[in-house]
Design a protein around this motif. Sequence first.
Motif, PDB file in Angstrom:
ATOM      1  N   GLU A   1       0.765  -1.318   0.051  1.00 62.87           N
ATOM      2  CA  GLU A   1       0.138   0.192   0.063  1.00 62.87           C
ATOM      3  C   GLU A   1       0.962   1.311  -0.003  1.00 62.87           C
ATOM      4  OE1 GLU A   1      -3.060   2.336   3.076  1.00 62.87           O
ATOM      5  OE2 GLU A   1      -3.000   0.153   3.079  1.00 62.87           O
ATOM      6  N   ALA A   2       1.799   1.288   0.805  1.00 64.00           N
ATOM      7  CA  ALA A   2       2.988   2.486   0.889  1.00 64.00           C
ATOM      8  C   ALA A   2       3.740   2.641  -0.500  1.00 64.00           C
ATOM      9  CB  ALA A   2       3.791   2.343   2.012  1.00 64.00           C
ATOM     10  N   GLU A   3       3.973   1.526  -1.470  1.00 62.80           N
ATOM     11  CA  GLU A   3       4.344   1.755  -2.777  1.00 62.80           C
ATOM     12  C   GLU A   3       3.569   2.276  -3.452  1.00 62.80           C
ATOM     13  OE1 GLU A   3       7.529   1.300  -3.580  1.00 62.80           O
ATOM     14  OE2 GLU A   3       8.687   0.409  -1.937  1.00 62.80           O
ATOM     15  N   ALA A   4       2.245   1.797  -3.447  1.00 60.93           N
ATOM     16  CA  ALA A   4       1.192   2.328  -4.378  1.00 60.93           C
ATOM     17  C   ALA A   4       1.062   3.839  -4.064  1.00 60.93           C
ATOM     18  CB  ALA A   4      -0.131   1.601  -4.289  1.00 60.93           C
ATOM     19  N   ARG A   5       0.900   4.161  -2.898  1.00 58.78           N
ATOM     20  CA  ARG A   5       0.821   5.702  -2.411  1.00 58.78           C
ATOM     21  C   ARG A   5       2.161   6.302  -2.835  1.00 58.78           C
ATOM     22  NH1 ARG A   5      -1.502   6.397   3.150  1.00 58.78           N
ATOM     23  NH2 ARG A   5      -3.326   5.839   1.839  1.00 58.78           N
ATOM     24  N   LYS A   6       3.253   5.836  -2.832  1.00 59.71           N
ATOM     25  CA  LYS A   6       4.456   6.621  -3.198  1.00 59.71           C
ATOM     26  C   LYS A   6       4.287   7.094  -4.874  1.00 59.71           C
ATOM     27  CE  LYS A   6       9.344   5.935  -3.752  1.00 59.71           C
ATOM     28  NZ  LYS A   6      10.657   5.291  -3.702  1.00 59.71           N
ATOM     29  N   LYS A   7       4.084   6.102  -5.468  1.00 61.10           N
ATOM     30  CA  LYS A   7       3.651   6.263  -6.898  1.00 61.10           C
ATOM     31  C   LYS A   7       2.602   7.308  -7.358  1.00 61.10           C
ATOM     32  CE  LYS A   7       5.268   2.044  -8.882  1.00 61.10           C
ATOM     33  NZ  LYS A   7       4.685   0.505  -9.335  1.00 61.10           N
ATOM     34  N   GLU A   8       1.496   7.441  -6.464  1.00 67.52           N
ATOM     35  CA  GLU A   8       0.308   8.352  -6.566  1.00 67.52           C
ATOM     36  C   GLU A   8       1.190   9.902  -6.204  1.00 67.52           C
ATOM     37  OE1 GLU A   8      -3.947   9.439  -4.727  1.00 67.52           O
ATOM     38  OE2 GLU A   8      -2.979   7.714  -3.903  1.00 67.52           O
ATOM     39  N   LEU A   9       1.539   9.673  -4.966  1.00 65.56           N
ATOM     40  CA  LEU A   9       2.368  10.930  -4.350  1.00 65.56           C
ATOM     41  C   LEU A   9       3.293  11.830  -5.721  1.00 65.56           C
ATOM     42  CD1 LEU A   9       2.667  10.620  -0.858  1.00 65.56           C
ATOM     43  CD2 LEU A   9       0.883  11.814  -2.176  1.00 65.56           C
ATOM     44  N   GLU A  10       4.078  10.813  -6.166  1.00 65.84           N
ATOM     45  CA  GLU A  10       5.128  11.399  -6.939  1.00 65.84           C
ATOM     46  C   GLU A  10       4.848  11.755  -8.517  1.00 65.84           C
ATOM     47  OE1 GLU A  10       8.275   8.469  -6.894  1.00 65.84           O
ATOM     48  OE2 GLU A  10       9.208   9.155  -4.875  1.00 65.84           O
TER      49      GLU A  10
ATOM     50  N   ASP B   1      11.260   2.659   5.960  1.00 60.75           N
ATOM     51  CA  ASP B   1      11.952   3.588   5.004  1.00 60.75           C
ATOM     52  C   ASP B   1      11.566   3.818   3.840  1.00 60.75           C
ATOM     53  OD1 ASP B   1      11.926   0.863   3.965  1.00 60.75           O
ATOM     54  OD2 ASP B   1      14.040   0.629   3.861  1.00 60.75           O
ATOM     55  N   ILE B   2      10.327   3.608   3.432  1.00 59.50           N
ATOM     56  CA  ILE B   2       9.632   4.036   1.897  1.00 59.50           C
ATOM     57  C   ILE B   2       9.414   5.491   2.300  1.00 59.50           C
ATOM     58  CG2 ILE B   2       7.799   3.602   0.551  1.00 59.50           C
ATOM     59  CD1 ILE B   2       7.596   0.632   1.658  1.00 59.50           C
ATOM     60  N   THR B   3       9.840   6.346   1.339  1.00 60.52           N
ATOM     61  CA  THR B   3       9.561   7.952   1.120  1.00 60.52           C
ATOM     62  C   THR B   3       9.294   8.112  -0.030  1.00 60.52           C
ATOM     63  OG1 THR B   3      12.019   8.336   0.913  1.00 60.52           O
ATOM     64  CG2 THR B   3      11.171   8.091   3.291  1.00 60.52           C
ATOM     65  N   ALA B   4       8.562   9.183  -0.141  1.00 59.89           N
ATOM     66  CA  ALA B   4       8.226   9.682  -1.631  1.00 59.89           C
ATOM     67  C   ALA B   4       8.612  11.180  -1.776  1.00 59.89           C
ATOM     68  CB  ALA B   4       6.567   9.713  -1.819  1.00 59.89           C
ATOM     69  N   ASP B   5       9.233  11.320  -2.974  1.00 65.14           N
ATOM     70  CA  ASP B   5       9.637  12.944  -2.883  1.00 65.14           C
ATOM     71  C   ASP B   5       8.792  13.716  -3.893  1.00 65.14           C
ATOM     72  OD1 ASP B   5      12.289  12.784  -1.824  1.00 65.14           O
ATOM     73  OD2 ASP B   5      13.164  11.771  -3.500  1.00 65.14           O
ATOM     74  N   VAL B   6       7.885  14.643  -3.215  1.00 71.69           N
ATOM     75  CA  VAL B   6       6.954  15.030  -3.700  1.00 71.69           C
ATOM     76  C   VAL B   6       7.373  16.630  -4.235  1.00 71.69           C
ATOM     77  CG1 VAL B   6       4.471  16.188  -3.374  1.00 71.69           C
ATOM     78  CG2 VAL B   6       5.226  13.884  -2.385  1.00 71.69           C
ATOM     79  N   ASP B   7       6.841  16.948  -5.413  1.00 69.27           N
ATOM     80  CA  ASP B   7       7.184  18.656  -6.046  1.00 69.27           C
ATOM     81  C   ASP B   7       6.092  19.439  -5.456  1.00 69.27           C
ATOM     82  OD1 ASP B   7       9.496  17.745  -7.564  1.00 69.27           O
ATOM     83  OD2 ASP B   7       8.119  17.235  -9.086  1.00 69.27           O
TER      84      ASP B   7
END
Length: 148
Positions: free
Chosen positions: A64-73, A136-142
Amino acid sequence: MKVILLKNVDKLGKEGDLVEAKSGYARNFLLPNKAAIEATPENMKNWKEMKAKEAADEAARVEEAEARKKELESKVVDLKAKGGANGKLFGAITAKDIADRMNAIFGVKIDKKKIVLSENIKTTGKHKVTVKLHGDITADVDVVIDAE
């Protein structure tokens, strides 16, 4: 004596761990205080089932965190703030401001404590913001800041 811990015990282990404890310590402290149960075959079977369920739950949370990471990025967070003509803001954009805007855009609750800012944003333009999602899953958001 092998025991399964029901509570966190200092210098022995955490809740749910299978540990080797001295028999006197187990009989006189751990078992009477319900901090552990003896590792009988039946208890071991239940413990293994519980560990397998925990592993499956953890795998689901990571997925779920990986899916949310793709959505956020994939999206850009845009914010408007009062600012001058030279690109400076009259105030600052904080993690709370970014979290509120992300909640409005994505429709999911993102805690302001999960947004990593080295310092508040005080200029207009495009900025990279890190969001902690799980472990340790993080998303870099613009984040794009425009002056009003």
